[in-house]
Motif scaffolding. Structure first.
Motif, PDB file in Angstrom:
ATOM      1  N   CYS A 101      -5.960  -1.404  -1.036  1.00 58.25           N
ATOM      2  CA  CYS A 101      -5.723  -0.535   0.111  1.00 58.25           C
ATOM      3  C   CYS A 101      -7.064  -0.092   0.685  1.00 58.25           C
ATOM      4  O   CYS A 101      -8.049   0.027  -0.047  1.00 58.25           O
ATOM      5  CB  CYS A 101      -4.897   0.685  -0.299  1.00 58.25           C
ATOM      6  SG  CYS A 101      -4.209   1.595   1.097  1.00 58.25           S
TER       7      CYS A 101
ATOM      8  N   ALA B  39      -0.394   8.564  -4.828  1.00 54.70           N
ATOM      9  CA  ALA B  39      -0.362   7.268  -4.147  1.00 54.70           C
ATOM     10  C   ALA B  39      -1.629   6.470  -4.442  1.00 54.70           C
ATOM     11  O   ALA B  39      -1.579   5.250  -4.647  1.00 54.70           O
ATOM     12  CB  ALA B  39      -0.196   7.468  -2.644  1.00 54.70           C
TER      13      ALA B  39
ATOM     14  N   ARG C 129      -4.478   3.421   4.751  1.00 56.27           N
ATOM     15  CA  ARG C 129      -4.039   4.820   4.658  1.00 56.27           C
ATOM     16  C   ARG C 129      -5.099   5.699   5.300  1.00 56.27           C
ATOM     17  O   ARG C 129      -6.297   5.468   5.123  1.00 56.27           O
ATOM     18  CB  ARG C 129      -3.810   5.238   3.207  1.00 56.27           C
ATOM     19  CG  ARG C 129      -2.655   4.495   2.574  1.00 56.27           C
ATOM     20  CD  ARG C 129      -2.400   4.946   1.165  1.00 56.27           C
ATOM     21  NE  ARG C 129      -1.328   4.139   0.583  1.00 56.27           N
ATOM     22  CZ  ARG C 129      -1.124   4.013  -0.706  1.00 56.27           C
ATOM     23  NH1 ARG C 129      -1.884   4.652  -1.575  1.00 56.27           N
ATOM     24  NH2 ARG C 129      -0.140   3.259  -1.158  1.00 56.27           N
TER      25      ARG C 129
ATOM     26  N   GLU D 136       0.479  14.420  -3.527  1.00 54.15           N
ATOM     27  CA  GLU D 136       1.144  13.163  -3.145  1.00 54.15           C
ATOM     28  C   GLU D 136       0.117  12.080  -2.800  1.00 54.15           C
ATOM     29  O   GLU D 136       0.283  10.921  -3.167  1.00 54.15           O
ATOM     30  CB  GLU D 136       2.089  13.398  -1.973  1.00 54.15           C
ATOM     31  CG  GLU D 136       3.336  14.184  -2.342  1.00 54.15           C
ATOM     32  CD  GLU D 136       4.268  14.374  -1.158  1.00 54.15           C
ATOM     33  OE1 GLU D 136       4.229  13.560  -0.214  1.00 54.15           O
ATOM     34  OE2 GLU D 136       5.034  15.349  -1.183  1.00 54.15           O
TER      35      GLU D 136
END
Length: 127
Positions: free
Chosen positions: A28, A73, A60, A69
């Protein structure tokens, strides 16, 4: 290696390209959220966001990595390491500990002397 890439400005794009070209799996890409820019103050994505989208990479843009959160992730990516290049956000200890082998910071200055908002400019000014 399975990597997370974290960067925002154009300075970070060559590092992302080099990691992709070397065959690393980019789990990512993290970058700062788009910011208002120009006369119309329209949201403009960062150079890293534009490049990640062009490469079809997971992307992201969290406002902060202090949110539980967002940290969950990040940890769920199961990355071997993170490469951080002028990301622009402070990484809390939990974010630094998420990759199995830690984080590598590529910095534009001669650390620790020339750090801060304009490291390259300060180094040039100092001769």
């Amino acid at each position: 290696m399975r990597l997370i890439f974290m960067g925002t400005p154009a300075f970070a794009v060559p590092a992302l390209d080099a990691l992709v070209a070397a065959g690393h799996e980019i789990a990512c890409v993290y970058t700062q959220p788009p910011r208002p820019a120009g006369r119309g103050q329209k949201l403009r994505p960062s150079p890293v966001q534009a490049r990640a989208e062009a490469l079809g990479l997971c992307l992201r843009c969290p406002v902060s990595l202090r949110d539980p959160e967002a940290l969950a992730a990040l940890a769920a990516l199961g990355a071997d390491a993170a490469v951080v290049v002028a990301y622009g956000l402070i990484l809390p200890p939990a974010a630094l500990a998420a990759p199995k082998r830690g984080c590598l910071n590529i910095h534009a200055s001669l650390l620790p002397r020339w750090r801060g908002a304009a490291p390259i400019q300060r180094a040039i000014m100092a001769g």
